[in-house]
Design a protein around this motif. Structure first.
Motif, PDB file in Angstrom:
ATOM      1  N   TYR A 159     -43.177  60.089 -58.221  1.00  0.00           N
ATOM      2  CA  TYR A 159     -42.290  59.528 -57.204  1.00  0.00           C
ATOM      3  C   TYR A 159     -40.932  60.210 -57.311  1.00  0.00           C
ATOM      4  CZ  TYR A 159     -45.750  55.750 -57.060  1.00  0.00           C
ATOM      5  OH  TYR A 159     -46.901  55.030 -56.944  1.00  0.00           O
ATOM      6  N   PHE A 160     -40.336  60.457 -56.165  1.00  0.00           N
ATOM      7  CA  PHE A 160     -39.006  61.048 -56.138  1.00  0.00           C
ATOM      8  C   PHE A 160     -38.074  60.105 -55.371  1.00  0.00           C
ATOM      9  CE2 PHE A 160     -42.012  64.607 -56.324  1.00  0.00           C
ATOM     10  CZ  PHE A 160     -41.588  65.198 -57.501  1.00  0.00           C
ATOM     11  N   LYS A 161     -36.871  59.944 -55.897  1.00  0.00           N
ATOM     12  CA  LYS A 161     -35.906  59.088 -55.199  1.00  0.00           C
ATOM     13  C   LYS A 161     -35.144  59.930 -54.191  1.00  0.00           C
ATOM     14  CE  LYS A 161     -32.781  55.202 -56.054  1.00  0.00           C
ATOM     15  NZ  LYS A 161     -32.143  54.410 -57.152  1.00  0.00           N
ATOM     16  N   ILE A 162     -35.335  59.608 -52.935  1.00  0.00           N
ATOM     17  CA  ILE A 162     -34.737  60.377 -51.852  1.00  0.00           C
ATOM     18  C   ILE A 162     -34.029  59.407 -50.932  1.00  0.00           C
ATOM     19  CG2 ILE A 162     -35.248  61.879 -49.876  1.00  0.00           C
ATOM     20  CD1 ILE A 162     -37.759  62.766 -51.463  1.00  0.00           C
ATOM     21  N   ASN A 163     -32.749  59.637 -50.769  1.00  0.00           N
ATOM     22  CA  ASN A 163     -31.947  58.702 -49.964  1.00  0.00           C
ATOM     23  C   ASN A 163     -32.139  57.258 -50.410  1.00  0.00           C
ATOM     24  OD1 ASN A 163     -31.043  60.856 -48.425  1.00  0.00           O
ATOM     25  ND2 ASN A 163     -32.810  60.699 -47.032  1.00  0.00           N
ATOM     26  N   GLY A 164     -32.187  57.053 -51.698  1.00  0.00           N
ATOM     27  CA  GLY A 164     -32.280  55.700 -52.232  1.00  0.00           C
ATOM     28  C   GLY A 164     -33.671  55.092 -52.220  1.00  0.00           C
ATOM     29  N   GLU A 165     -34.648  55.833 -51.686  1.00  0.00           N
ATOM     30  CA  GLU A 165     -36.033  55.348 -51.624  1.00  0.00           C
ATOM     31  C   GLU A 165     -36.911  56.131 -52.592  1.00  0.00           C
ATOM     32  OE1 GLU A 165     -37.734  53.295 -49.239  1.00  0.00           O
ATOM     33  OE2 GLU A 165     -35.837  52.590 -48.356  1.00  0.00           O
ATOM     34  N   TRP A 166     -37.808  55.416 -53.269  1.00  0.00           N
ATOM     35  CA  TRP A 166     -38.787  56.104 -54.114  1.00  0.00           C
ATOM     36  C   TRP A 166     -40.009  56.482 -53.279  1.00  0.00           C
ATOM     37  CZ3 TRP A 166     -37.990  57.905 -58.902  1.00  0.00           C
ATOM     38  CH2 TRP A 166     -36.880  57.414 -59.618  1.00  0.00           C
ATOM     39  N   VAL A 167     -40.279  57.774 -53.214  1.00  0.00           N
ATOM     40  CA  VAL A 167     -41.345  58.278 -52.354  1.00  0.00           C
ATOM     41  C   VAL A 167     -42.423  58.952 -53.199  1.00  0.00           C
ATOM     42  CG1 VAL A 167     -41.880  59.810 -50.417  1.00  0.00           C
ATOM     43  CG2 VAL A 167     -39.624  58.690 -50.574  1.00  0.00           C
ATOM     44  N   LEU A 168     -43.662  58.593 -52.953  1.00  0.00           N
ATOM     45  CA  LEU A 168     -44.778  59.216 -53.665  1.00  0.00           C
ATOM     46  C   LEU A 168     -45.075  60.591 -53.070  1.00  0.00           C
ATOM     47  CD1 LEU A 168     -47.247  59.110 -55.619  1.00  0.00           C
ATOM     48  CD2 LEU A 168     -48.512  57.994 -53.766  1.00  0.00           C
ATOM     49  N   ALA A 169     -45.209  61.575 -53.955  1.00  0.00           N
ATOM     50  CA  ALA A 169     -45.614  62.909 -53.487  1.00  0.00           C
ATOM     51  C   ALA A 169     -47.128  62.926 -53.293  1.00  0.00           C
ATOM     52  CB  ALA A 169     -45.192  63.968 -54.492  1.00  0.00           C
ATOM     53  N   GLN A 170     -47.533  63.096 -52.069  1.00  0.00           N
ATOM     54  CA  GLN A 170     -48.965  63.099 -51.775  1.00  0.00           C
ATOM     55  C   GLN A 170     -49.514  64.514 -51.870  1.00  0.00           C
ATOM     56  OE1 GLN A 170     -49.948  60.893 -48.278  1.00  0.00           O
ATOM     57  NE2 GLN A 170     -48.493  59.255 -48.751  1.00  0.00           N
TER      58      GLN A 170
END
Lengths: 361, 361, 361, 361
Positions: free
Chosen positions: B48-59
């Motif tokens: 997961y990467f925190k981008i603009n305050g959101e944790w996003v899963l790398a698919q």
């Protein structure tokens, strides 16, 4: 014991069977890359073709390729994919002279020393005595250093330890290596060791896995792409030993063929495998001894294109082919495919290289 | 037992450590194919990467590749060789959130069944019980037939016997295969069997080596080049069964990557190995189960690009990865490189395929 | 296909070479266990001796043993260690009749089916087609169930999984096993599974390593010593399936030979290895088919004492000998020692047993 | 680098947990060879028992054996089969002190050099760097020559080649071998080489299979029985080198355990395997380093009885245990059974012995 290249005896073409044999027949290629029906496929052994009443040895042969008669009456052995419309291809699937094609497997047979030294007896395994094999190889390599062209084919295990890597450096610097064929991995690991003293992040002496060590591998590849060439990488990163450094320092030819298993790859790697084969065969055409170790893929690839003999200054001599691996399956696989002149040794590449370096000054 | 896909639990991003973590940092690519210093390399696990305050899963992740933030704020996982000047690459070599990067290895951990069924315990060898492994695999494949995308990766041993070849035919016709990845050899031997009932000149049932049998292999390749396509070869030569015929008849995707070991090759083979990787990865991006058998080269190649999970309709599920070989060394090699979620089975490909065909209707 | 035992053809003893041959010569043993000089050593093949003008086949032969002429004029094949002062031993190291000794390797040669079905071609590996081998073995075992004596030789891998153990149980209950030869380990693991459902502490289905699981192994052995017999152990501990239980329930003979590797051992194990050999040979003297799997030690031990033929009701028939292992080295080792009639199959014992159980009703 | 034996640290028995722990409990043996319920089984690591308020280290331990408290209050570690009615056996299956039993795995842990040098990291394979392993072993053996007791365990491959046999001769003559454990085969092949320069009929240098060569093996065994002793055989047949000759000439202890695979056997071989174990353990009780090579059977047998430490003059030191084989399966098998301190090297025995002989003067 002084090593002596065994003498080769041509067939006696004065006998009736050869004199009465017809000239070979040819057919014309009608579509690029497609051989005419009944094409003759080559083996690893010396083969003679009767052309205009003369028996001619096909030089630089290659197993499973075809014989093309060029417009100067010369025989060229070519891969199917190089056939072009209009090419004249020798046809016939006998090998006893009856169609003008003669396969000669026993050219070196009368030589006593050769027979005793190298004849194959039974399946080779870890339990086969290798004392004489090493002695012969030491002598052979000393001979080849002055007179031959030695091609080494190696997988990653050749550079995973400091001892093996140092031994390789010594052998290359001493002139026992004329060309090195391999893939992306062996070169990448060797260069990683040159910068970080690790291979895949594990120290090549202490076996210690360094922190974030897998980045060493990736960083090395990234640097290589940054510098655009292996030479510049070596210079900028102060690599002073190892397989690749020594090859470049001693003008030893390097051919690295790509594989779908590759990370990276290094800039020097050839992405098209058939182009890589062409580059490999350039060196095999000159080879007098081939040593394959610790790579099943490249060993089979090289074995596929290596004949059992070489013509040097008009004389036929054996082309020695060694495979070294810890696994009987790996070393015997090639033999099982018809490459019956392969000399197999069951050894860890590290031990093998160390013993060579210790015994070759 | 009805097979159930284990549930995945995302990290609890409401905890302070995640809330306080910074956004990821990026750096810009300054030279094609070269990542900026301190680039972050991906693993096989969910990250997961925190981008603009959101944790996003790398698919659609891939081990040893880098994370590119595209201009729509989406993460793409790309090979180094696809980097282009101006690309924005995530940097940082921690995985605990402190740089906005979080590696989540335990997403499936709470699931009891999964833990009992599939957790790895100790080195696997020929002496490890495989009864449950087979039972699980039967259930898994029945599930995947309806819900998943099954990629098979196979070497020549999968078609060297009539039994294995018939089993494969049955499995493909029954819908258990969505894509087949391999090399020139397996396809060539399969097609040789389709015309001559031999593989490398040996009858695939009687083991009888037919006279001049090695020509069968060469003739098949020559025919393939003559017809220019596999489809035409199959039609003109009346091939009615086997791996390649069944794949084509059932619209199963075929990707054959070239190798320096190849004869021929068949017209369908991709000569550039990195282009072959692209084609392979297209199917791995869709795969929910991968079964690799009897090919070390292609197994490692596929393992290199296969993550431990797949996102289907927004849900994270395991991506099952099996390796089957008679050699512990072959099946364990991948595990040793970090692919810790691999399920290894020690079996002759012939037995494995027969048992699958017998147990899957 | 209905299986048919191939016909055997005796040498034509009416030809001059046999008629003119001398009777065999004998020498007398002068020290227990020591053969006279120039003793003749037996092979695995049929051998005939000319005695009083008659050519007599040595029955129940054993490789590397000697031929003793007893006082009734009968030939007995005995181990050196059984020689006693005064014994009359056949001498001579030729096998062409010139000393009254004739070795007959081609007795089954004229039989077409046999030749096609079972003749050996080249080194066998994981890539050899085994479809026909299985088909033949299924037919052979159905035949032997009614007409033969099948000896099974097995190592621990035969009982490490629930599937293999259940398959064995089924095969024994169905009458496909007449004697079982093995060591302490296979029996111990089987009985551990019978009580605890583990082998060496690992569940034979789930692969789960139970807490303090290594005590299961030791407790089993301790219990066996407490009960003094396997039979009582089985009864008292309510063991109701598995290799040992099924053998005892079906009056299948069990011979367990001791090894320096043993824990324990079980009370049934024979501590003196040469006494164990005697017990093993009792069953080999009756065997018509021998199946060895997953044990190099016992396979070689059995191979050493097993001839290539058996005389049943005065008729010579083949004695079929199979070795099954995942390792080419293991299965081929026996062949390399001269046991050229061995049929080798590369398979995980679990798969092999399951396929047999599935195909033999 | 001068080799230094790492220091051992006893547990700190002054801490509360040890002070408050109860004395161990014992139960009485009620039937010969049967341990009381809940017996404690030993491991390869140092274990302490609280007896009369004192924590006492069990010396000369053996995995899977039990601890007997003799009538002088001393602990003896005995095999189950040596238990006698009335013996007092320690019970309890915890190892944390709570029942007066404490297992101490980390006694050598604080020693930096040891940790770096010998700690195990991941599965070892042919690709693991062995440079440091060899360096350490050279230093270790020089140390042991003066201070230790080195037990060698070897299979036939150690004598199948002239180079290996000469290396062994040199190592034994130089004092690097204190005891040799093996079986009938290695000794028989070595003595055959001593008389005929063959092993199983194949010349140990030229690999030439001599005519009727299999009689060499049988004749050797016949001679050995004739002379009644190895010593007389060596004298009468003028054997002047090799493994057995050198052992006898240097008063190196020889223990040969019988196996059901044996021909012969030689008069020196112990037919009862459990008596053979007793003889082997006599030397293991003194061993400070054990080197096992090219024999799975004897390696496991020795590994079963070898602890991880030795007490010399009241001081605890490591007992080094090496296994050398070309097969990962063979060397790793022992590790998989719980012998976690084994140092494994992947090498052909011939290379291994040669490198030792070359580097140890």
């Amino acid at each position: 014991m002084r090593f002596k290249i065994p003498k080769y005896t041509h067939p006696n073409f004065d006998t009736a069977i050869f004199k009465c044999a017809p000239n070979v027949k040819c057919k014309i290629v009608e579509k690029d890359c497609v051989a005419p029906d009944n094409y003759h496929a080559m083996s690893i052994y010396p083969e003679y073709f009767k052309i205009n009443g003369e028996w001619v040895l096909a030089q630089e042969t290659r197993m499973d390729c075809v014989a093309r008669l060029n417009n100067k009456g010369k025989i060229e052995i070519v891969e199917f994919r190089h056939l072009r419309v209009g090419d004249s291809i020798i046809v016939g699937r006998t090998e006893d002279g009856s169609e003008g094609i003669y396969l000669h497997v026993s050219g070196f047979k009368d030589d006593k020393v050769e027979k005793e030294a190298f004849a194959f007896r039974g399946v080779r395994s870890r339990e086969t005595s290798q004392t004489m094999d090493y002695d012969n190889l030491f002598e052979l390599l000393k001979h080849e250093k002055e007179n031959g062209y030695v091609v080494w084919v190696m997988g990653p295990a050749a550079v995973f330890s400091q001892g093996a890597r140092d031994s390789l450096t010594k052998l290359i610097n001493s002139g026992y290596v004329n060309a090195f064929l391999g893939g992306n991995a062996v070169a990448t690991h060797d260069l990683e060791a040159g910068i970080y003293h690790t291979a895949l992040g594990q120290d090549i002496y202490t076996q210690h896995s360094v922190k974030d060590g897998h980045y060493n591998h990736l960083d090395l590849l990234n640097k290589a792409r940054k510098y655009d060439s292996i030479e510049k990488l070596i210079e900028e990163e102060n690599i002073t030993s190892g397989l690749i450094h020594s090859c470049i320092a001693n003008n030893v030819h390097i051919v690295l063929g790509g594989s779908i298993r590759d990370d990276g790859p290094l800039p020097i790697v050839i992405p098209n495998v058939y182009e890589a084969q062409e580059e490999m065969r350039k060196h095999i055409r000159k080879a007098t001894t081939v040593i394959c170790m610790a790579t099943q893929l490249h060993t089979i690839a090289t074995g596929n294109m290596t004949p059992s003999f070489r013509v040097v200054d008009g004389k036929v001599r054996p082309l020695y082919f060694y495979t070294i691996d810890t696994s009987e399956f790996a070393v015997n696989k090639l033999r099982d495919r018809g490459s019956l002149t392969v000399r197999t040794m069951i050894a860890n590449a590290q031990d093998f290289l160390q013993r060579l370096a210790d015994n070759l000054e």
